[in-house]
Design a protein around this motif. Structure first.
Motif, PDB file in Angstrom:
ATOM      1  N   PHE A 248      14.133   9.995   3.971  1.00 60.80           N
ATOM      2  CA  PHE A 248      12.950   9.826   3.118  1.00 60.80           C
ATOM      3  C   PHE A 248      12.182   8.562   3.497  1.00 60.80           C
ATOM      4  N   VAL A 249      12.896   7.457   3.708  1.00 61.99           N
ATOM      5  CA  VAL A 249      12.235   6.203   4.085  1.00 61.99           C
ATOM      6  C   VAL A 249      11.527   6.369   5.423  1.00 61.99           C
ATOM      7  N   MET A 250      12.202   6.984   6.392  1.00 62.66           N
ATOM      8  CA  MET A 250      11.608   7.186   7.709  1.00 62.66           C
ATOM      9  C   MET A 250      10.374   8.074   7.637  1.00 62.66           C
ATOM     10  N   ALA A 251      10.487   9.193   6.898  1.00 61.42           N
ATOM     11  CA  ALA A 251       9.365  10.133   6.802  1.00 61.42           C
ATOM     12  C   ALA A 251       8.189   9.498   6.062  1.00 61.42           C
ATOM     13  N   ALA A 252       8.464   8.765   4.980  1.00 62.49           N
ATOM     14  CA  ALA A 252       7.386   8.123   4.216  1.00 62.49           C
ATOM     15  C   ALA A 252       6.698   7.037   5.038  1.00 62.49           C
ATOM     16  N   ALA A 253       7.481   6.215   5.746  1.00 64.19           N
ATOM     17  CA  ALA A 253       6.890   5.154   6.561  1.00 64.19           C
ATOM     18  C   ALA A 253       6.083   5.735   7.719  1.00 64.19           C
ATOM     19  N   THR A 254       6.600   6.787   8.346  1.00 67.20           N
ATOM     20  CA  THR A 254       5.871   7.439   9.442  1.00 67.20           C
ATOM     21  C   THR A 254       4.566   8.042   8.945  1.00 67.20           C
ATOM     22  N   THR A 255       4.621   8.696   7.785  1.00 65.11           N
ATOM     23  CA  THR A 255       3.414   9.299   7.210  1.00 65.11           C
ATOM     24  C   THR A 255       2.368   8.239   6.901  1.00 65.11           C
ATOM     25  N   LEU A 256       2.786   7.146   6.269  1.00 65.70           N
ATOM     26  CA  LEU A 256       1.857   6.068   5.933  1.00 65.70           C
ATOM     27  C   LEU A 256       1.220   5.484   7.187  1.00 65.70           C
ATOM     28  N   ALA A 257       2.034   5.257   8.224  1.00 67.37           N
ATOM     29  CA  ALA A 257       1.514   4.684   9.466  1.00 67.37           C
ATOM     30  C   ALA A 257       0.536   5.636  10.150  1.00 67.37           C
ATOM     31  N   GLN A 258       0.871   6.919  10.201  1.00 67.33           N
ATOM     32  CA  GLN A 258      -0.003   7.878  10.863  1.00 67.33           C
ATOM     33  C   GLN A 258      -1.319   8.066  10.111  1.00 67.33           C
ATOM     34  N   VAL A 259      -1.272   8.064   8.790  1.00 66.17           N
ATOM     35  CA  VAL A 259      -2.499   8.210   8.015  1.00 66.17           C
ATOM     36  C   VAL A 259      -3.389   6.977   8.180  1.00 66.17           C
ATOM     37  N   LEU A 260      -2.808   5.779   8.138  1.00 66.81           N
ATOM     38  CA  LEU A 260      -3.593   4.554   8.282  1.00 66.81           C
ATOM     39  C   LEU A 260      -4.204   4.440   9.674  1.00 66.81           C
ATOM     40  N   THR A 261      -3.410   4.657  10.717  1.00 64.95           N
ATOM     41  CA  THR A 261      -3.947   4.569  12.074  1.00 64.95           C
ATOM     42  C   THR A 261      -4.970   5.673  12.332  1.00 64.95           C
ATOM     43  N   GLY A 262      -4.711   6.871  11.804  1.00 61.71           N
ATOM     44  CA  GLY A 262      -5.669   7.960  11.966  1.00 61.71           C
ATOM     45  C   GLY A 262      -6.972   7.669  11.261  1.00 61.71           C
ATOM     46  N   LEU A 263      -6.882   7.074  10.077  1.00 63.57           N
ATOM     47  CA  LEU A 263      -8.078   6.747   9.300  1.00 63.57           C
ATOM     48  C   LEU A 263      -8.925   5.696  10.013  1.00 63.57           C
ATOM     49  N   LEU A 264      -8.287   4.642  10.497  1.00 62.51           N
ATOM     50  CA  LEU A 264      -9.023   3.573  11.170  1.00 62.51           C
ATOM     51  C   LEU A 264      -9.607   4.037  12.497  1.00 62.51           C
ATOM     52  N   ALA A 265      -8.834   4.805  13.265  1.00 58.86           N
ATOM     53  CA  ALA A 265      -9.329   5.295  14.552  1.00 58.86           C
ATOM     54  C   ALA A 265     -10.485   6.266  14.365  1.00 58.86           C
ATOM     55  N   ALA A 266     -10.361   7.173  13.400  1.00 59.54           N
ATOM     56  CA  ALA A 266     -11.433   8.137  13.146  1.00 59.54           C
ATOM     57  C   ALA A 266     -12.706   7.431  12.686  1.00 59.54           C
ATOM     58  N   TRP A 267     -12.561   6.416  11.827  1.00 61.79           N
ATOM     59  CA  TRP A 267     -13.728   5.672  11.343  1.00 61.79           C
ATOM     60  C   TRP A 267     -14.418   4.940  12.496  1.00 61.79           C
ATOM     61  N   ALA A 268     -13.632   4.373  13.398  1.00 60.59           N
ATOM     62  CA  ALA A 268     -14.221   3.683  14.549  1.00 60.59           C
ATOM     63  C   ALA A 268     -14.984   4.652  15.446  1.00 60.59           C
ATOM     64  N   LEU A 269     -14.431   5.836  15.673  1.00 56.15           N
ATOM     65  CA  LEU A 269     -15.087   6.812  16.538  1.00 56.15           C
ATOM     66  C   LEU A 269     -16.364   7.368  15.908  1.00 56.15           C
ATOM     67  N   VAL A 270     -16.362   7.504  14.585  1.00 56.20           N
ATOM     68  CA  VAL A 270     -17.529   8.066  13.900  1.00 56.20           C
ATOM     69  C   VAL A 270     -18.586   7.003  13.633  1.00 56.20           C
ATOM     70  N   ARG A 271     -18.194   5.838  13.182  1.00 56.95           N
ATOM     71  CA  ARG A 271     -19.146   4.830  12.693  1.00 56.95           C
ATOM     72  C   ARG A 271     -19.730   3.987  13.808  1.00 56.95           C
ATOM     73  N   TRP A 272     -18.921   3.631  14.798  1.00 58.34           N
ATOM     74  CA  TRP A 272     -19.379   2.706  15.827  1.00 58.34           C
ATOM     75  C   TRP A 272     -19.757   3.448  17.094  1.00 58.34           C
TER      76      TRP A 272
END
Length: 272
Positions: A73-97
């Motif tokens: 559970f800890v591994m899956a939750a931490a992986t999910t949080l990391a993937q969502v955060l990195t995906g969010l920031l990368a997608a915003w950079a590609l769209v906004r800048w």
């Protein structure tokens, strides 16, 4: 409603009932096998004649199953949080800048999705060993902290976000990060929920990387724990089914609690 339309509707329901039964039956067989005594494991009866909890007791004695479920559970939750955060920031950079090589970066991210895990497995293992991440939960999370799938889905969701709203936030003095957090993210709940669910399930079912990295049972995840009952001498099916049932309970409980949100998020985000 005409007879022909009623017949088509009844036929569609019949097909769905059959498909649902085919999907549910393996799960039912797993659960009922976990309650069978060892001399009835290979019986073809639909119900155990003498249900017992011996398999569950044996699993508890054979391995720290609760600790393993906690690790997973800890591994899956931490992986999910990391993937969502990195995906969010990368997608915003590609769209906004707008920057030189932006389209190339997007193409490379999309191509990386097609690279099988076996290609990067050995380099990741060597790097994890040199960083002292061998046999740790951090070693399971860090190499999977970014997912191309999350970046692409959130990129497509952000492209449909009204530019007027973003420009209005900028004119009000909001910076790029503040606009993302306070304006864009609250309106992307459906795709964020969908991505979180899919990433969590994918991380929970991860097998190859934990098998390569983990050595001690106390640090193992559930997929490695299940392998404990599969040996060259044969599989202990009763114990294996009991362990598999325990491993399935957290995901089942998560779905039952978030059933409405899961369905709504998939419908609104267009993920099938």
């Amino acid at each position: 409603m005409t007879n022909s339309s009623q017949a088509r509707k009844a036929g569609a329901h019949a097909v769905m009932i059959v498909l649902s039964a085919l999907a549910i039956f393996p799960v039912y067989w797993m659960v009922q096998t976990s309650f069978r005594p060892s001399n009835e494991v290979f019986s073809t009866l639909l119900f155990p004649t003498a249900p017992t909890l011996d398999n569950y007791r044996a699993v508890m004695d054979a391995m720290p199953i609760l600790r393993i479920l906690g690790n997973t559970f800890v591994m899956a939750a931490a992986t999910t949080l990391a993937q969502v955060l990195t995906g969010l920031l990368a997608a915003w950079a590609l769209v906004r800048w707008r920057f030189p090589g932006g389209r190339i970066a997007h193409s490379l991210i999309a191509l990386s999705w097609l690279v099988p895990f076996q290609v990067v497995m050995i380099p990741n293992y060597v790097l994890a060993t040199r960083l002292g991440l061998l046999d740790t939960l951090a070693g399971l999370v860090i190499p999977n902290a970014a997912a191309a799938f999350a970046v692409l889905v959130l990129y497509n969701a952000m492209r449909g976000f009204p530019r007027e709203v973003v420009e209005a936030a900028r004119m009000d003095g909001a910076g790029s990060f503040r606009t993302l957090v306070e304006v864009v993210v609250p309106n992307l709940r459906a795709p964020l929920a969908s991505i979180s669910i899919l990433c969590f399930i994918s991380a929970w079912n991860e097998y190859f990387w934990p098998l390569l990295l983990i050595r001690k049972m106390d640090n193992a995840v559930v997929q490695i724990g299940l392998q404990f009952f599969m040996t060259q001498e044969g599989n202990d099916w009763g114990l294996l089914m009991a362990a598999a049932t325990l491993a399935s309970l957290p995901i089942l409980a998560l779905y039952l609690v978030l059933q409405r949100q899961v369905v709504e998020s998939f419908m609104k985000s267009g993920i099938r």
